[in-house]
Design a protein around this motif. Structure first.
Motif, mmCIF file in Angstrom:
data_model
loop_
_atom_site.group_PDB
_atom_site.id
_atom_site.type_symbol
_atom_site.label_atom_id
_atom_site.label_comp_id
_atom_site.label_asym_id
_atom_site.label_seq_id
_atom_site.Cartn_x
_atom_site.Cartn_y
_atom_site.Cartn_z
ATOM 1 N N ASP A 186 0.705 -1.357 0.032
ATOM 2 C CA ASP A 186 0.035 0.091 0.113
ATOM 3 C C ASP A 186 0.844 1.254 0.082
ATOM 4 N N VAL A 187 2.080 1.150 0.166
ATOM 5 C CA VAL A 187 2.882 2.495 0.420
ATOM 6 C C VAL A 187 2.882 3.203 -0.854
ATOM 7 N N LEU A 188 2.831 2.666 -1.986
ATOM 8 C CA LEU A 188 3.031 3.488 -3.238
ATOM 9 C C LEU A 188 1.752 3.881 -3.845
ATOM 10 N N SER A 189 0.660 3.159 -3.240
ATOM 11 C CA SER A 189 -0.732 3.558 -3.953
ATOM 12 C C SER A 189 -1.116 4.926 -3.435
ATOM 13 N N VAL A 196 0.660 12.463 2.987
ATOM 14 C CA VAL A 196 1.737 12.090 2.436
ATOM 15 C C VAL A 196 2.735 12.191 3.798
ATOM 16 N N ALA A 197 3.619 11.044 4.073
ATOM 17 C CA ALA A 197 4.571 11.086 5.080
ATOM 18 C C ALA A 197 5.758 12.044 4.918
ATOM 19 N N ASP A 198 6.032 12.431 6.137
ATOM 20 C CA ASP A 198 7.331 13.447 5.877
ATOM 21 C C ASP A 198 8.702 12.344 5.924
ATOM 22 N N VAL A 199 8.447 11.283 6.748
ATOM 23 C CA VAL A 199 9.316 10.436 6.713
ATOM 24 C C VAL A 199 9.036 8.793 6.856
ATOM 25 N N VAL A 215 18.373 -5.858 1.994
ATOM 26 C CA VAL A 215 17.871 -4.457 1.663
ATOM 27 C C VAL A 215 17.239 -4.211 0.351
ATOM 28 N N ALA A 216 17.160 -5.437 -0.519
ATOM 29 C CA ALA A 216 16.627 -5.153 -1.793
ATOM 30 C C ALA A 216 15.336 -4.685 -1.793
ATOM 31 N N GLY A 217 14.494 -5.306 -1.123
ATOM 32 C CA GLY A 217 13.207 -4.835 -1.090
ATOM 33 C C GLY A 217 12.943 -3.408 -0.689
ATOM 34 N N ALA A 218 13.656 -2.966 0.500
ATOM 35 C CA ALA A 218 13.701 -1.578 0.788
ATOM 36 C C ALA A 218 14.276 -0.730 -0.413
ATOM 37 N N LEU A 219 15.089 -1.127 -1.027
ATOM 38 C CA LEU A 219 15.866 -0.372 -2.219
ATOM 39 C C LEU A 219 14.705 -0.062 -3.088
ATOM 40 N N ASP A 220 13.945 -1.220 -3.615
ATOM 41 C CA ASP A 220 13.150 -0.866 -4.453
ATOM 42 C C ASP A 220 12.027 -0.080 -4.156
ATOM 43 N N VAL A 221 11.410 -0.024 -2.966
ATOM 44 C CA VAL A 221 10.560 1.029 -2.426
ATOM 45 C C VAL A 221 10.990 2.315 -2.489
ATOM 46 N N MET A 222 12.229 2.468 -1.926
ATOM 47 C CA MET A 222 12.992 3.707 -1.863
ATOM 48 C C MET A 222 12.988 4.359 -3.218
ATOM 49 N N SER A 223 13.543 3.671 -4.260
ATOM 50 C CA SER A 223 13.625 4.158 -5.633
ATOM 51 C C SER A 223 12.339 4.606 -6.103
ATOM 52 N N GLU A 224 11.068 4.121 -5.708
ATOM 53 C CA GLU A 224 9.665 4.349 -6.168
ATOM 54 C C GLU A 224 9.542 5.702 -5.652
ATOM 55 N N ARG A 226 11.371 7.916 -4.466
ATOM 56 C CA ARG A 226 12.152 8.792 -4.913
ATOM 57 C C ARG A 226 11.945 9.511 -6.266
ATOM 58 N N SER A 227 11.128 8.606 -7.315
ATOM 59 C CA SER A 227 10.981 9.063 -8.493
ATOM 60 C C SER A 227 9.287 9.795 -8.505
ATOM 61 N N ARG A 228 8.550 9.781 -7.497
ATOM 62 C CA ARG A 228 7.502 10.495 -7.394
ATOM 63 C C ARG A 228 7.681 11.804 -6.882
ATOM 64 N N ALA A 229 6.827 12.693 -7.449
ATOM 65 C CA ALA A 229 6.740 14.040 -7.124
ATOM 66 C C ALA A 229 6.203 14.220 -5.595
ATOM 67 N N ALA A 230 5.271 13.460 -5.314
ATOM 68 C CA ALA A 230 4.895 13.778 -3.738
ATOM 69 C C ALA A 230 5.623 13.371 -2.689
ATOM 70 N N THR A 231 6.391 12.459 -3.056
ATOM 71 C CA THR A 231 7.430 11.909 -1.859
ATOM 72 C C THR A 231 8.828 11.853 -2.282
ATOM 73 N N ARG A 232 9.298 12.687 -3.466
ATOM 74 C CA ARG A 232 10.668 12.960 -3.606
ATOM 75 C C ARG A 232 11.459 13.359 -2.723
ATOM 76 N N HIS A 233 10.873 14.392 -1.970
ATOM 77 C CA HIS A 233 11.708 14.979 -0.766
ATOM 78 C C HIS A 233 11.463 14.375 0.341
ATOM 79 N N ALA A 234 10.647 13.323 0.748
ATOM 80 C CA ALA A 234 10.608 12.586 2.048
ATOM 81 C C ALA A 234 11.864 12.147 2.443
ATOM 82 N N ALA A 235 12.024 12.086 3.733
ATOM 83 C CA ALA A 235 13.362 11.416 4.515
ATOM 84 C C ALA A 235 12.932 10.102 4.479
#
Length: 466
Positions: A186-189, A196-199, A215-224, A226-235
């Motif tokens: 659900d995190v990317l839906s 939208v979360a700050d962190v 870390v592979a799964g976390a990196l996949d989510v992190m890449s997504e 970072r690629s979206r305008a709403a969450t690009r600057h989230a920590a």
């Protein structure tokens, strides 16, 4: 990545070894033998990262951090503390004092360098935004941020729902902020109404053993994210199992703001989240100030319309598009008739009120894609993309009638009747030089002068020579 590192350590051999390690990574190295010297160097040299030993000859590392944070000149400098032991209480004390991280000896070189790269990168982003903000302020285009900040929101993303509930409860007890539990699915839906979360705390694969697979799964989510305008600057904070420095280094290099490799300790995670939230808030304030400064740079402060600085380049872009599409466009220069008489009779504040009311009426009667700008004292520019002469002339005449029919009402109830004169020119891609923006503006301006000379409150059309 270049950068300067201040090493504060009372042991000469430790400084020499660390200097050699970091020198190979092309960092510029500063050295201090004790806390007092380190604080002076930090203030005068402003290094990208301060690397300090847990025990200094004149103070301990936590006191050094506290004093560094209490000085406005050094309050935001990143700090990494190095300790001989990995006791949780030492790590917590360092984080509470303001250290960004606490690493234990013997150091994992890959993790150390990744941590430094992450902190230098974050510092460069903040420094660039600060530079732009300073420039806006020097130009007089910046305004102070208004209103209190909203409470931060933390999203905990976990594979296992049961573990996630336990971790959220423990974190919520340590934080003065909301903690939302989100399954990985659900995190990317995009859910309407969900803030939208700050962190984001990514506990994905946290039950997997040491290694890159954790870390592979976390990196996949992190890449997504970072690629979206709403969450690009989230920590982003990534939770990894104990003993995974290689995975932690990869996570930091790929954009994680922080990584926790030990067991889940809500106190430590809360402190690290506090640091991430504080940094994100600083960046948000700077981005907002820069954005506001840029807006003010291209906006007329009285009417809120675009100003000449914005209008002329935008006119050029409309002309370029007309050349590509082969479609005509219209350029109008509008001027309030006998505006000086309004100022002389009613005062300049009344004249300002008239300008505001006219600007509002013009804006209400133009299309969303049309350009409306105030380019002089009582002079406005209107550019109509994809408009031929009959369409533009009809609109110009309607604007004249609308302005004349609706007097401007002053705050004291007085009404002032205003009229417009309009000069109109058509940009035609089929004619040589027919879409040159500057030329069209001059032609519309000459037509405006003709409208004034012929009695005002009318539209005059530029007729280029055959």
């Amino acid at each position: 990545m270049s950068g300067s590192i201040l090493i504060v350590d009372g042991v000469a051999t430790s400084r020499i070894v660390m200097k050699a390690r970091l020198g190979q990574a092309f960092y510029s190295i500063l050295q201090a033998v004790d806390g007092g010297a380190g604080l002076k160097l930090a203030r005068s040299e402003r290094p990208d990262v301060v690397l300090i030993d847990h025990s200094l000859p004149d103070m301990d590392g936590t006191e050094f951090c506290a004093r560094l944070r209490s000085d406005p000149e050094t309050a935001t400098l990143p700090v990494v503390m190095l300790g001989a032991k990995g006791h949780p209480e030492d790590r917590l004390a360092a984080l509470e004092a303001g250290a960004d991280d606490y690493l234990t000896r013997p150091l994992n070189e890959a993790l150390l360098l990744a941590r430094l790269r992450s902190l230098v990168r974050a510092g460069e982003i903040e420094a660039e935004l600060q530079l732009r903000d300073d420039t806006c302020r020097e130009l007089g285009f910046a305004e102070s941020a208004a209103g209190p900040e909203k409470p931060a929101r933390v999203a905990l993303v976990a594979d296992a729902q049961d573990d996630g509930v336990v971790w959220r409860t423990a974190l919520a007890a340590q934080l003065d902020t909301a903690v939302d539990l989100l399954p990985r699915a659900d995190v990317l839906s995009e859910v309407p109404g969900r803030p939208v979360a700050d962190v984001f705390v990514l506990a994905i694969g946290a039950s997997v053993g040491p290694g890159l697979g954790s870390v592979a799964g976390a990196l996949d989510v992190m890449s997504e994210l970072r690629s979206r305008a709403a969450t690009r600057h989230a920590a982003i904070l990534v939770l990894l199992p104990r003993g995974g420095p290689a995975a932690a280094a990869i996570a930091l290099d790929l954009g994680a703001g922080d990584v926790v490799t030990g067991p889940f300790d809500p106190r430590e995670i809360a402190l690290r989240l506090g640091h991430l939230i504080a940094r994100k808030r600083r960046l948000e304030r700077l981005r907002a100030c820069v954005s506001q400064g840029l807006r003010l740079a291209v906006t007329d402060p009285l009417t809120g319309l675009y100003n000449r600085r914005y209008a002329l380049p935008h006119l050029a872009r409309i002309a370029e598009r007309a050349d590509s599409s082969g479609r005509r466009f219209a350029v109008m220069v509008l001027d309030l008739d006998r505006f000086k008489r309004i100022n002389d009779t009613w005062g300049h504040s009344a004249g300002d009120e008239v300008l505001v009311r006219v600007a509002e009426r013009l804006a209400r009667n133009l299309r969303a894609g049309d350009l409306l700008a105030r380019i002089g004292g009582e002079e406005f520019l209107v550019v109509l993309p994809d408009a031929d002469l009959p369409t533009a002339q009809q609109l110009a005449e309607r604007l004249c009638r609308l302005i004349e029919a609706a007097p401007a009402v002053l705050p004291n109830g007085a009404e002032i009747t205003v009229t417009l004169s309009i000069g109109l020119a058509i940009g035609d891609p089929t004619q040589p030089g027919g879409t040159d923006g500057r030329s069209l503006l001059d032609r519309a301006d000459h037509a405006l002068l003709a409208a004034k000379a012929e009695g005002r409150n009318q539209v005059t059309i530029d007729r280029p020579a055959a």
